[in-house]
Motif scaffolding. Structure first.
Motif, PDB file in Angstrom:
ATOM      1  N   ASP A   1      35.710  17.590  -3.237  1.00 15.17           N
ATOM      2  CA  ASP A   1      34.155  17.928  -2.275  1.00 15.17           C
ATOM      3  C   ASP A   1      34.983  17.278  -0.978  1.00 15.17           C
ATOM      4  OD1 ASP A   1      32.576  19.031  -1.016  1.00 15.17           O
ATOM      5  OD2 ASP A   1      30.816  18.127  -3.496  1.00 15.17           O
ATOM      6  N   GLU A   2      35.290  18.519  -0.456  1.00 16.74           N
ATOM      7  CA  GLU A   2      35.124  17.757   1.421  1.00 16.74           C
ATOM      8  C   GLU A   2      34.391  18.206   2.197  1.00 16.74           C
ATOM      9  OE1 GLU A   2      37.969  20.341   3.040  1.00 16.74           O
ATOM     10  OE2 GLU A   2      39.773  19.943   1.568  1.00 16.74           O
ATOM     11  N   TYR A   3      33.605  18.591   1.733  1.00 16.08           N
ATOM     12  CA  TYR A   3      31.933  18.708   1.754  1.00 16.08           C
ATOM     13  C   TYR A   3      31.660  17.779   2.188  1.00 16.08           C
ATOM     14  CZ  TYR A   3      27.294  20.522   3.426  1.00 16.08           C
ATOM     15  OH  TYR A   3      25.912  20.276   3.867  1.00 16.08           O
TER      16      TYR A   3
ATOM     17  N   LEU B   1      30.130  14.984   4.654  1.00 14.54           N
ATOM     18  CA  LEU B   1      28.139  14.473   4.653  1.00 14.54           C
ATOM     19  C   LEU B   1      28.069  13.126   4.592  1.00 14.54           C
ATOM     20  CD1 LEU B   1      25.428  15.349   4.392  1.00 14.54           C
ATOM     21  CD2 LEU B   1      25.178  15.330   2.225  1.00 14.54           C
ATOM     22  N   ASP B   2      28.739  12.088   2.799  1.00 15.67           N
ATOM     23  CA  ASP B   2      28.847  11.035   3.901  1.00 15.67           C
ATOM     24  C   ASP B   2      29.088  10.019   4.771  1.00 15.67           C
ATOM     25  OD1 ASP B   2      27.895  11.047   0.697  1.00 15.67           O
ATOM     26  OD2 ASP B   2      30.600  11.182   0.242  1.00 15.67           O
ATOM     27  N   SER B   3      30.552  10.990   5.754  1.00 12.19           N
ATOM     28  CA  SER B   3      30.260  10.579   7.125  1.00 12.19           C
ATOM     29  C   SER B   3      29.998  10.426   8.048  1.00 12.19           C
ATOM     30  CB  SER B   3      31.567  11.211   7.745  1.00 12.19           C
ATOM     31  OG  SER B   3      33.652  10.661   7.209  1.00 12.19           O
ATOM     32  N   LEU B   4      29.200  11.740   8.363  1.00 11.24           N
ATOM     33  CA  LEU B   4      27.433  12.149   9.210  1.00 11.24           C
ATOM     34  C   LEU B   4      26.932  11.276   8.589  1.00 11.24           C
ATOM     35  CD1 LEU B   4      25.786  13.469  10.689  1.00 11.24           C
ATOM     36  CD2 LEU B   4      25.188  15.268   9.011  1.00 11.24           C
ATOM     37  N   VAL B   5      26.024  11.114   7.333  1.00 13.07           N
ATOM     38  CA  VAL B   5      25.140   9.066   7.398  1.00 13.07           C
ATOM     39  C   VAL B   5      25.573   8.205   7.016  1.00 13.07           C
ATOM     40  CG1 VAL B   5      23.626   8.915   5.452  1.00 13.07           C
ATOM     41  CG2 VAL B   5      24.865  11.093   4.531  1.00 13.07           C
TER      42      VAL B   5
ATOM     43  N   ALA C   1      25.104   3.537  11.337  1.00 14.83           N
ATOM     44  CA  ALA C   1      25.114   3.027  12.438  1.00 14.83           C
ATOM     45  C   ALA C   1      24.953   2.875  13.759  1.00 14.83           C
ATOM     46  CB  ALA C   1      26.770   3.360  12.306  1.00 14.83           C
ATOM     47  N   GLY C   2      24.252   4.416  14.001  1.00 16.40           N
ATOM     48  CA  GLY C   2      23.164   4.657  15.015  1.00 16.40           C
ATOM     49  C   GLY C   2      24.657   4.862  16.025  1.00 16.40           C
TER      50      GLY C   2
ATOM     51  N   PRO D   1      27.465  11.174  15.444  1.00 17.83           N
ATOM     52  CA  PRO D   1      28.733  12.428  15.465  1.00 17.83           C
ATOM     53  C   PRO D   1      29.802  12.877  16.076  1.00 17.83           C
ATOM     54  CG  PRO D   1      26.735  12.753  13.757  1.00 17.83           C
ATOM     55  CD  PRO D   1      26.155  11.929  15.366  1.00 17.83           C
ATOM     56  N   THR D   2      30.566  12.710  15.636  1.00 20.50           N
ATOM     57  CA  THR D   2      31.647  13.285  16.741  1.00 20.50           C
ATOM     58  C   THR D   2      33.195  14.537  15.935  1.00 20.50           C
ATOM     59  OG1 THR D   2      33.661  11.608  15.999  1.00 20.50           O
ATOM     60  CG2 THR D   2      32.171  10.822  18.338  1.00 20.50           C
ATOM     61  N   ALA D   3      33.029  14.677  14.734  1.00 19.42           N
ATOM     62  CA  ALA D   3      33.239  15.694  13.586  1.00 19.42           C
ATOM     63  C   ALA D   3      33.105  17.459  14.506  1.00 19.42           C
ATOM     64  CB  ALA D   3      33.254  15.511  12.001  1.00 19.42           C
ATOM     65  N   ALA D   4      34.619  17.173  14.703  1.00 16.58           N
ATOM     66  CA  ALA D   4      34.400  19.227  15.504  1.00 16.58           C
ATOM     67  C   ALA D   4      33.764  19.895  14.515  1.00 16.58           C
ATOM     68  CB  ALA D   4      35.518  19.656  15.737  1.00 16.58           C
ATOM     69  N   PRO D   5      33.149  21.073  14.423  1.00 17.14           N
ATOM     70  CA  PRO D   5      31.404  21.975  13.659  1.00 17.14           C
ATOM     71  C   PRO D   5      33.009  22.636  12.813  1.00 17.14           C
ATOM     72  CG  PRO D   5      31.774  22.642  15.748  1.00 17.14           C
ATOM     73  CD  PRO D   5      32.394  20.880  16.450  1.00 17.14           C
ATOM     74  N   GLY D   6      32.657  23.141  11.973  1.00 15.18           N
ATOM     75  CA  GLY D   6      33.736  24.152  10.913  1.00 15.18           C
ATOM     76  C   GLY D   6      34.615  25.247  11.016  1.00 15.18           C
ATOM     77  N   GLU D   7      34.950  25.654  10.427  1.00 12.42           N
ATOM     78  CA  GLU D   7      35.109  26.940  11.500  1.00 12.42           C
ATOM     79  C   GLU D   7      34.522  28.407  11.111  1.00 12.42           C
ATOM     80  OE1 GLU D   7      39.022  29.689  10.599  1.00 12.42           O
ATOM     81  OE2 GLU D   7      39.570  28.006  11.694  1.00 12.42           O
TER      82      GLU D   7
END
Length: 355
Positions: free
Chosen positions: A209-211, A215-219, A224-225, A228-234
């Motif tokens: 489940d990539e989503y 989501l876990d990385s976002l949380v 950690a304050g 988020p630096t992840a690029a938006p999905g296509e």
């Protein structure tokens, strides 16, 4: 693992004490509703409409609402006294082929474990009988206030049960299929088969489940304050009118490139569609196409169009020359026939004068 139901499997006159365990789990992150202004939790409380106060779970019972709004209380004792053999047992009704079960009927899955040492042998007997027959057992049971259908099958050394919907609970797909009449050509089917073979099979255990991971990385970043630096999905591409044959060829090419296969096989896949050209169709591609690939795709089409136009002009010129030659020949033939006709007329005129 904690059991959620205790009962028996009724296999003819054989009774097998069992415990039911959930066979699946939900690993999704659970969100809570909050007040966006101050972050306060939003909670739902169960309140009695007559007393206008919150009620504890121990005080809440069941009731059936009549058509006129009248509430008829139904207690657990009332349900336990129902004249059904399935209230505490899984009643096996028949043994059928798994292929006879419509996948649309299949619901939640559970493991059935033997409840005590005395249940081990009859449990193993049913398990081995299911293995040897290569069939599944259809059973009826009561759970959560209603009678249900179930399917028993062997998973490893255990017996699993899938909850089944009743046949009348499965809707028919009325109005779902497209109403437009379309013609599927053999060349299109050949390319579709090639694409299916290229994609091949997959080991489901390798899928993840990539989503959920994102989501876990976002949380974690929020906790950690960090920002988020992840690029938006296509963004998914909307429905568009494309050449179906070209889309199939591009899909085969992309799938083979992803699998590291050679370009020679791509040409073979493209050759499968040369027998016929498909009409335009509205399709929704699974992935947005890369802009860089567009010029390479349009170039062959432009060359074909130019070549076809050149051949058409040459043929039109040839036909025009043939028509001009035919007209000239007809004029010469008419000119040759004219003196002969005049001489014949003069002879006839001279004969009449002599008489």
């Amino acid at each position: 693992m904690r059991s959620i139901w205790n009962g028996n499997i009724s296999f003819g006159l054989v009774s097998i004490p069992i415990k039911m365990y959930p066979a699946t789990e939900d690993h999704a992150v659970s969100f809570r509703q909050v007040h966006t202004k101050d972050g306060g939790r939003i909670r739902y409380r169960k309140v009695c409409e007559l007393e206008d106060k919150q009620i504890d779970a121990a005080e809440i019972g069941k009731a059936y609402e009549d058509a006129d709004g009248t509430l008829i209380p139904i207690t657990d004792e009332d349900l336990a006294r129902l004249p059904l053999p399935t209230t505490r047992a899984l009643e096996i009704q028949a043994f059928v082929s798994a292929a006879d079960i419509d996948p649309l009927q299949m619901g939640d899955a559970y493991y059935l474990g033997a409840n005590g040492p005395a249940a081990a042998k009859p449990y193993a007997l049913l398990r081995e009988a299911l293995k040897r027959s290569e069939k599944v057992a259809i059973t009826k049971y009561a759970h959560r206030g209603r009678e249900r259908l179930g399917m028993l099958r062997v998973v490893g050394d255990a017996i699993a049960m899938h909850r089944l919907l009743w046949p009348d609970e499965v809707r028919t797909p009325v109005g779902v299929a497209p109403k437009e009449k379309v013609t599927i050509r053999d060349a299109e089917l050949d390319l579709a088969d090639t694409l299916m073979n290229t994609l091949g099979e997959v080991d489901l255990s390798e899928l993840h489940d990539e989503y959920q991971e994102a989501l876990d990385s976002l949380v974690a970043a929020k906790m950690a304050g960090a920002t988020p630096t992840a690029a938006p999905g296509e963004a998914p591409a909307g429905a568009q009118v494309v050449d179906l044959m070209a889309a199939l060829r591009d899909s085969v090419r992309s799938a083979r490139q992803a699998r590291g296969e050679e370009a020679g096989e791509e040409a073979e896949a493209e050759g499968a569609g040369e027998a016929g050209e498909a009409a335009e169709a509205t399709v929704h591609p699974l992935r947005a196409r890369k802009k860089a690939a567009a010029p390479a795709k349009k170039a062959p089409a432009a060359k074909k169009t130019a070549a076809a136009a050149k051949k058409g002009a040459e043929r039109a010129g040839e036909r025009a020359g043939e028509r001009a030659a035919a007209k000239a020949g007809a004029k010469k033939a008419a000119a040759k026939k004219a003196p002969a006709k005049k001489q014949a007329a003069a002879k006839r005129a001279g004969g009449r004068t002599a008489s």
